[in-house]
Design a protein around this motif. Structure first.
Motif, PDB file in Angstrom:
ATOM      1  N   VAL A  75      -9.755 -53.713  88.235  1.00 36.92           N
ATOM      2  CA  VAL A  75     -10.083 -52.880  89.407  1.00 36.92           C
ATOM      3  C   VAL A  75     -11.595 -52.998  89.571  1.00 36.92           C
ATOM      4  CG1 VAL A  75      -9.839 -50.625  90.525  1.00 36.92           C
ATOM      5  CG2 VAL A  75      -8.178 -51.339  88.788  1.00 36.92           C
ATOM      6  N   GLY A 134     -19.223 -44.240  83.456  1.00 39.16           N
ATOM      7  CA  GLY A 134     -17.980 -44.801  83.961  1.00 39.16           C
ATOM      8  C   GLY A 134     -16.867 -43.801  83.714  1.00 39.16           C
ATOM      9  N   CYS A 135     -15.642 -44.201  83.987  1.00 41.57           N
ATOM     10  CA  CYS A 135     -14.524 -43.279  83.820  1.00 41.57           C
ATOM     11  C   CYS A 135     -14.257 -43.000  82.340  1.00 41.57           C
ATOM     12  CB  CYS A 135     -13.281 -43.836  84.506  1.00 41.57           C
ATOM     13  SG  CYS A 135     -11.998 -42.607  84.715  1.00 41.57           S
ATOM     14  N   GLN A 136     -14.511 -43.991  81.478  1.00 34.11           N
ATOM     15  CA  GLN A 136     -14.344 -43.741  80.047  1.00 34.11           C
ATOM     16  C   GLN A 136     -15.154 -42.522  79.618  1.00 34.11           C
ATOM     17  OE1 GLN A 136     -12.848 -45.588  76.789  1.00 34.11           O
ATOM     18  NE2 GLN A 136     -13.071 -43.355  76.835  1.00 34.11           N
ATOM     19  N   HIS A 178      -3.916 -44.853  80.744  1.00 32.77           N
ATOM     20  CA  HIS A 178      -4.941 -45.870  80.522  1.00 32.77           C
ATOM     21  C   HIS A 178      -5.476 -45.708  79.100  1.00 32.77           C
ATOM     22  CE1 HIS A 178      -8.682 -48.162  81.147  1.00 32.77           C
ATOM     23  NE2 HIS A 178      -8.017 -48.730  82.128  1.00 32.77           N
ATOM     24  N   THR A 180      -8.284 -45.824  77.850  1.00 27.94           N
ATOM     25  CA  THR A 180      -9.533 -45.078  77.678  1.00 27.94           C
ATOM     26  C   THR A 180      -9.261 -43.617  77.303  1.00 27.94           C
ATOM     27  OG1 THR A 180      -9.580 -44.784  80.088  1.00 27.94           O
ATOM     28  CG2 THR A 180     -11.008 -46.488  79.178  1.00 27.94           C
ATOM     29  N   ALA A 229      -2.807 -42.479  90.061  1.00 31.44           N
ATOM     30  CA  ALA A 229      -2.683 -43.928  90.189  1.00 31.44           C
ATOM     31  C   ALA A 229      -2.869 -44.650  88.853  1.00 31.44           C
ATOM     32  CB  ALA A 229      -3.659 -44.496  91.220  1.00 31.44           C
ATOM     33  N   ASP A 256      -6.626 -38.455  85.286  1.00 24.58           N
ATOM     34  CA  ASP A 256      -7.302 -39.757  85.330  1.00 24.58           C
ATOM     35  C   ASP A 256      -7.174 -40.300  86.756  1.00 24.58           C
ATOM     36  OD1 ASP A 256      -8.223 -42.340  85.175  1.00 24.58           O
ATOM     37  OD2 ASP A 256      -6.990 -42.921  83.443  1.00 24.58           O
ATOM     38  N   ALA A 258      -9.378 -42.653  88.121  1.00 25.44           N
ATOM     39  CA  ALA A 258     -10.456 -43.661  88.109  1.00 25.44           C
ATOM     40  C   ALA A 258     -10.651 -44.289  89.483  1.00 25.44           C
ATOM     41  CB  ALA A 258     -10.162 -44.734  87.060  1.00 25.44           C
ATOM     42  N   PHE A 259      -9.554 -44.689  90.096  1.00 26.09           N
ATOM     43  CA  PHE A 259      -9.666 -45.155  91.486  1.00 26.09           C
ATOM     44  C   PHE A 259      -8.763 -44.320  92.407  1.00 26.09           C
ATOM     45  CE2 PHE A 259      -6.457 -47.652  89.357  1.00 26.09           C
ATOM     46  CZ  PHE A 259      -5.410 -47.717  90.269  1.00 26.09           C
ATOM     47  N   ASP A 285     -14.327 -42.943  89.141  1.00 24.27           N
ATOM     48  CA  ASP A 285     -15.381 -43.951  89.071  1.00 24.27           C
ATOM     49  C   ASP A 285     -16.068 -44.096  90.416  1.00 24.27           C
ATOM     50  OD1 ASP A 285     -15.857 -45.299  86.613  1.00 24.27           O
ATOM     51  OD2 ASP A 285     -13.877 -46.230  86.720  1.00 24.27           O
ATOM     52  N   HIS A 287     -18.149 -46.883  90.495  1.00 24.73           N
ATOM     53  CA  HIS A 287     -18.269 -48.346  90.518  1.00 24.73           C
ATOM     54  C   HIS A 287     -16.953 -49.066  90.812  1.00 24.73           C
ATOM     55  CE1 HIS A 287     -18.271 -47.897  85.822  1.00 24.73           C
ATOM     56  NE2 HIS A 287     -17.030 -48.001  86.224  1.00 24.73           N
ATOM     57  N   LYS A 288     -15.893 -48.332  91.033  1.00 28.67           N
ATOM     58  CA  LYS A 288     -14.666 -48.977  91.497  1.00 28.67           C
ATOM     59  C   LYS A 288     -14.587 -48.828  93.021  1.00 28.67           C
ATOM     60  CE  LYS A 288     -12.065 -49.084  87.225  1.00 28.67           C
ATOM     61  NZ  LYS A 288     -11.099 -48.390  86.347  1.00 28.67           N
TER      62      LYS A 288
END
Ligand SMILES: *Cc1c(COP(=O)(O)O)cnc(C)c1O
Length: 466
Positions: A75, A134-136, A178, A180, A229, A256, A258-259, A285, A287-288
């Protein structure tokens, strides 16, 4: 002497201007990159501009063009023009954005941007937030607060007494999580052995009946992690059903996103996220799907007091400012990059309508790719994308599942070797598949048809070679 900033500008523009014609995947081997960039530690210095030229020349062959329109692996997206430029300013300004005292402007930009994001995502206005790497690290931040809160509820002060002798915390997730999340649980000392998977349906959606069963015993410290998602097919858990069950049992609910949290920004996809605002914390995130440069995730927490209590540092020498939000009170880092600044720029470049349009365009292109690829002879779409993620498998008549797994990987490998498009693979419901993930503002209809044509050609070559 050449000015390194001018050289960096030159190389950056050349890279971005070449995205449409350059090979999409990096080509250099690890050894070639070691040769081009390595050698012993320099004994003496060199001209800064020449260093930038050498850096661009050496790194070039090993760069992935994920900033371009035909990179559909993982992603990973490109960055919006204003976000790249704002990121340059962040480096040039070099503000230590942990505290207002030492970084007034970037601290206030972060405060404004966090407010905009809560509005954009439709999260409760009382939420606190943190800009993470980041998402982590957004998971680690949110789950550190969750750990603090569920143990406090059980009469335990984890900040003072640590986890030694604390009541164990049960983490309910699904097999579709995920990885993470597992890492976050490990980093926070809660122990992977305390993670329990709730049963899932065909598309990895958590089943309410099993959740209710798992929560039916005596109340104990529990954190439930749900998906906005998943990364294979974009499945959303049924928040409106699951969260009330968990809250009734006293659990903390973490999402979660993330996106997937970005589905909430579009009227067309918002329904997928119904009830998500009932959770206690959310990770996503920048950055996604927001298309800002790397080093950008966000955590949101409903209980701001718990967030601050779990994370703030509060050293007297730092001169905190009583009426301003000091980022170090909400983040693990003390000294830190002003990573909200590119987000601020991206949100101004797009506006609410532009974010929704970006999301909808990516989803449309994903649907076009999955249906176009799935219609090729020997190809089969494994899902109808509900968002921006899809799976396609390649099969030959009469071949075994294992042979078709290998064939699918071969089609991905051959496609990536063309430099025309780049995909990654995955194992889903026991079979190998090509992942189609669309998150870039640059992807357009032409990229879609060009990529389908490439896979069509590669597929017939692979059939002939097999
Ligand atoms: C990418 C991703 C993560 C991890 O995010 P990073 O920003 O890479 O740390 C977590 N969950 C999901 C669903 C993801 O897609």
């Amino acid at each position: 002497m050449t000015n390194p900033l001018d050289r960096a500008m030159h190389h950056a523009r050349a890279w971005l201007d070449g995205l449409d014609t350059a090979p999409v995947g990096g080509r250099a081997t690890a050894d070639a990159l070691r040769d081009a960039l390595g050698g012993p530690l320099p004994e003496t210095g060199a001209d800064a501009g020449e260093i930038i030229d050498a850096l661009a020349a050496g790194a070039g062959p090993g760069l992935h063009a994920n900033a371009g329109g035909r990179f559909f692996a993982w992603v990973m997206a490109g960055s919006l023009p204003s976000a790249v430029a704002a990121d340059w300013l962040v480096s040039a300004w070099d503000q230590n954005s942990g505290m207002f005292t030492v970084a007034p402007s970037t601290t206030i930009i972060e405060e404004i941007t966090g407010g905009w994001l809560k509005d954009l995502f439709g999260l409760p206005p009382e939420c606190s937030f943190a800009f993470t790497t980041g998402c982590q690290l957004a998971h680690v931040t949110a789950l550190a607060v969750a750990r603090h809160a569920v143990l406090e509820q059980a009469g335990w002060d984890v900040g003072r007494d640590g986890l030694y002798g604390a009541p164990p915390i049960r983490i309910l997730t699904s097999a579709n999580r995920h990885n993470t999340l597992d890492a976050a649980v490990r980093y926070l000392g809660m122990g992977e052995a305390h993670m329990e998977s709730v049963a899932t349906g065909e598309f990895g959606n958590m089943l309410a009946e099993d959740l209710a069963k798992k929560l039916s015993g005596p109340t104990r410290p529990t954190i439930l992690c749900l998906n906005a998602a998943d990364l294979n097919v974009g499945t959303f858990d049924d928040f409106a059903t699951l969260i009330p069950i968990a809250k009734a049992a006293g659990a903390w609910v973490h999402v979660d996103g993330a996106f997937g949290l970005f589905a909430r920004t579009s009227p067309a996809y918002r329904a997928l996220t119904e009830g998500i605002d009932l959770a206690d914390s959310w990770a996503t995130d920048g950055h996604k799907w927001l298309n800002v440069p790397y080093d950008c995730g966000m955590a949101f927490v409903r209980d701001a007091a718990a967030h601050r209590a779990a994370i703030a540092k509060g050293a007297a020498y730092l001169s905190p400012s009583p009426d301003v939000r000091d980022p170090s009170d909400w983040n693990f880092e003390l000294s830190r990059r002003a990573r909200a600044v590119p987000v601020y720029a991206a949100l101004r470049e797009l506006g609410r309508a532009g974010v929704a349009d970006l999301v909808e365009r990516c989803c449309r292109h994903c649907e076009q790719l999955v249906s176009g690829l799935g219609a090729l002879p020997g190809a089969r779409a494994l899902n109808v994308p509900v968002l921006n993620q899809g799976l396609v498998r390649f099969e030959r008549a009469g071949a075994t599942d294992a042979e078709n797994d290998a064939f699918t990987d071969e089609v991905i490998r051959r496609t990536n070797a063309t430099g025309e498009a780049f995909f990654s693979g995955t194992t889903w419901n026991g079979v190998r598949a090509m992942r189609v993930s669309v998150v870039s503002w640059r992807t357009n209809e032409h990229d879609v048809s060009r990529s389908i044509a490439t896979v069509a050609r590669v597929l017939s070559e692979a059939v002939a070679a097999a």
